[in-house]
Design an enzyme around this catalytic site. Sequence first.
Site, PDB file in Angstrom:
ATOM      1  N   ALA A  29       2.624 -30.672  31.885  1.00  0.00           N
ATOM      2  CA  ALA A  29       2.084 -31.503  32.963  1.00  0.00           C
ATOM      3  C   ALA A  29       3.234 -32.311  33.565  1.00  0.00           C
ATOM      4  O   ALA A  29       3.195 -33.538  33.643  1.00  0.00           O
ATOM      5  CB  ALA A  29       0.956 -32.404  32.466  1.00  0.00           C
ATOM      6  N   LEU A  30       4.256 -31.584  33.969  1.00  0.00           N
ATOM      7  CA  LEU A  30       5.521 -32.206  34.370  1.00  0.00           C
ATOM      8  C   LEU A  30       5.364 -33.041  35.636  1.00  0.00           C
ATOM      9  O   LEU A  30       4.680 -32.655  36.580  1.00  0.00           O
ATOM     10  CB  LEU A  30       6.579 -31.121  34.594  1.00  0.00           C
ATOM     11  CG  LEU A  30       6.840 -30.192  33.395  1.00  0.00           C
ATOM     12  CD1 LEU A  30       7.916 -29.170  33.750  1.00  0.00           C
ATOM     13  CD2 LEU A  30       7.226 -30.970  32.144  1.00  0.00           C
ATOM     14  N   GLY A  33       9.164 -37.941  36.434  1.00  0.00           N
ATOM     15  CA  GLY A  33       9.908 -38.464  35.279  1.00  0.00           C
ATOM     16  C   GLY A  33      10.590 -37.322  34.538  1.00  0.00           C
ATOM     17  O   GLY A  33      11.795 -37.360  34.266  1.00  0.00           O
ATOM     18  N   HIS A  34       9.805 -36.264  34.235  1.00  0.00           N
ATOM     19  CA  HIS A  34      10.393 -35.095  33.567  1.00  0.00           C
ATOM     20  C   HIS A  34      11.464 -34.452  34.455  1.00  0.00           C
ATOM     21  O   HIS A  34      12.513 -34.031  33.974  1.00  0.00           O
ATOM     22  CB  HIS A  34       9.323 -34.018  33.310  1.00  0.00           C
ATOM     23  CG  HIS A  34       8.230 -34.438  32.379  1.00  0.00           C
ATOM     24  ND1 HIS A  34       6.930 -34.621  32.788  1.00  0.00           N
ATOM     25  CD2 HIS A  34       8.249 -34.701  31.051  1.00  0.00           C
ATOM     26  CE1 HIS A  34       6.192 -34.957  31.754  1.00  0.00           C
ATOM     27  NE2 HIS A  34       6.958 -35.024  30.689  1.00  0.00           N
ATOM     28  N   GLY A 144      13.099 -39.921  27.742  1.00  0.00           N
ATOM     29  CA  GLY A 144      12.843 -41.039  28.646  1.00  0.00           C
ATOM     30  C   GLY A 144      12.766 -42.362  27.902  1.00  0.00           C
ATOM     31  O   GLY A 144      12.283 -42.435  26.772  1.00  0.00           O
ATOM     32  N   ASP A 147       9.248 -44.084  26.515  1.00  0.00           N
ATOM     33  CA  ASP A 147       8.840 -44.017  25.113  1.00  0.00           C
ATOM     34  C   ASP A 147       9.970 -44.626  24.280  1.00  0.00           C
ATOM     35  O   ASP A 147      10.688 -43.920  23.551  1.00  0.00           O
ATOM     36  CB  ASP A 147       8.569 -42.563  24.717  1.00  0.00           C
ATOM     37  CG  ASP A 147       7.356 -42.026  25.456  1.00  0.00           C
ATOM     38  OD1 ASP A 147       6.274 -42.611  25.320  1.00  0.00           O
ATOM     39  OD2 ASP A 147       7.503 -41.035  26.200  1.00  0.00           O
ATOM     40  N   VAL A 173      10.903 -43.557  35.430  1.00  0.00           N
ATOM     41  CA  VAL A 173      10.637 -43.273  36.850  1.00  0.00           C
ATOM     42  C   VAL A 173       9.252 -43.827  37.184  1.00  0.00           C
ATOM     43  O   VAL A 173       8.301 -43.660  36.411  1.00  0.00           O
ATOM     44  CB  VAL A 173      10.709 -41.752  37.143  1.00  0.00           C
ATOM     45  CG1 VAL A 173      10.399 -41.459  38.602  1.00  0.00           C
ATOM     46  CG2 VAL A 173      12.093 -41.210  36.782  1.00  0.00           C
ATOM     47  N   ARG A 184      -0.399 -38.839  31.376  1.00  0.00           N
ATOM     48  CA  ARG A 184      -1.742 -39.412  31.172  1.00  0.00           C
ATOM     49  C   ARG A 184      -2.256 -40.153  32.409  1.00  0.00           C
ATOM     50  O   ARG A 184      -3.433 -40.486  32.470  1.00  0.00           O
ATOM     51  CB  ARG A 184      -1.745 -40.336  29.953  1.00  0.00           C
ATOM     52  CG  ARG A 184      -1.591 -39.579  28.642  1.00  0.00           C
ATOM     53  CD  ARG A 184      -1.876 -40.424  27.426  1.00  0.00           C
ATOM     54  NE  ARG A 184      -1.997 -39.611  26.227  1.00  0.00           N
ATOM     55  CZ  ARG A 184      -1.023 -39.429  25.319  1.00  0.00           C
ATOM     56  NH1 ARG A 184       0.134 -40.023  25.470  1.00  0.00           N
ATOM     57  NH2 ARG A 184      -1.225 -38.663  24.261  1.00  0.00           N
TER      58      ARG A 184
END
Length: 273
Positions: A29-30, A33-34, A144, A147, A173, A184
Site C-alpha cells: 500500500a505504497l 513516504g515509501h 522511515g 516509526d 513525509v 493506515r
Amino acid sequence: MKIIKDIKELREFRKALACSVGFVPTMGALHQGHISLIKKSVKENEKTIVSIFVNPTQFLEGEDFEKYPKRVEADRKICELAGVDVLFMPEISDMYVSIEPTILAPTQKAYILEGLRRPKHFDGVLRVVLKLLNLTKPTNAYFGKKDAQQLYLIENLVKSLFLDTNIIPCEIVRDEMGLALSSRNTYLSESEKKEALKISKSLKIASKEIIKGNKSVKHLKGIMKEVLEPLKIEYIEIVNREFEAIDEIELKNSIILVACMVGSTRLIDNLWI
Ligand code: PAF
C-alpha cells in the site's frame, strides 16, 4: 523490474550482484513516504530491492492484519516507475518454518511506548527484518523516522548482531495539510482526516514552544494534550534518542512521540528535536 516471489531465486539474484544494494522493506500500500525511501535508495545504490510482505508476526490478536490494505498492481507500477530492480513478494509459508528460533526485542526499549500498547509487536518486527536483511544482504537499508522506536530497535539489532548493513533513517513525509503519511490513513473518513490533523498540529505547537525556550517536558506535554483533545490519546512522550525519559528537551537529542486513536484507527507521529 524483476518480480521475485521465490526465496531461492532471490538468493541467487543477490549472490550474483557485486555492487551496492539498497533495500526498502515495506508492507505494501505504497505512498509518497515509501516512494521517498525508494527514490533515495535508487539514487544511493546501484541496485534497489523493495519487499512487500505483510508480516503476520508483528500484528497482535485483534489488530488489522486481515484488513491491512493491499494494492499489489499499483505498488508494482510505483516500484517500476521509481527505478526498482527487484520487487520481492514472498509467501508467509516460505518466510516462516515450523520451528523458529525465538527472537526477542530488548524489553527495556521494546515494551515502552508502542510496545506497551502492542506487546510482542517489536519481536515480530525484528524477526522479519532480520530475515529480510539476511536474504537481501543490503549495503544500505532504508527506514522511515515515523516509526521512530522501530528504527531505534532495528539500528540496535544491526549493531548488536554485527550485520553488514547501514541503516539509513529517512524523513517523515506529510500531506499538504501536515498529516504524516501512513498506509493506515486509508482507513480514515474525510472528517477523521481533519481530526487527525490535531496530531501534527500538537507537534508543531510544541516545536514553537521549544523555539521560545520552553523546554520543560511536563509543560510541552500539557500544551500538546490541550491541542489533541478530544482525541483518544494513547501517549504523548518525550524521550532522548536512546528512548530514555527526560525532564527537559535536549536539543538535537530528543524525540516527541504521539499515538492517538482517530475513530477506530490508531495513528502515530513524532518530531525529532
Ligand atoms: O515499517 C514497516 O512497514 C514494517 O514494520 C517492516 C519494517 C516492513 C517490517 O515488516
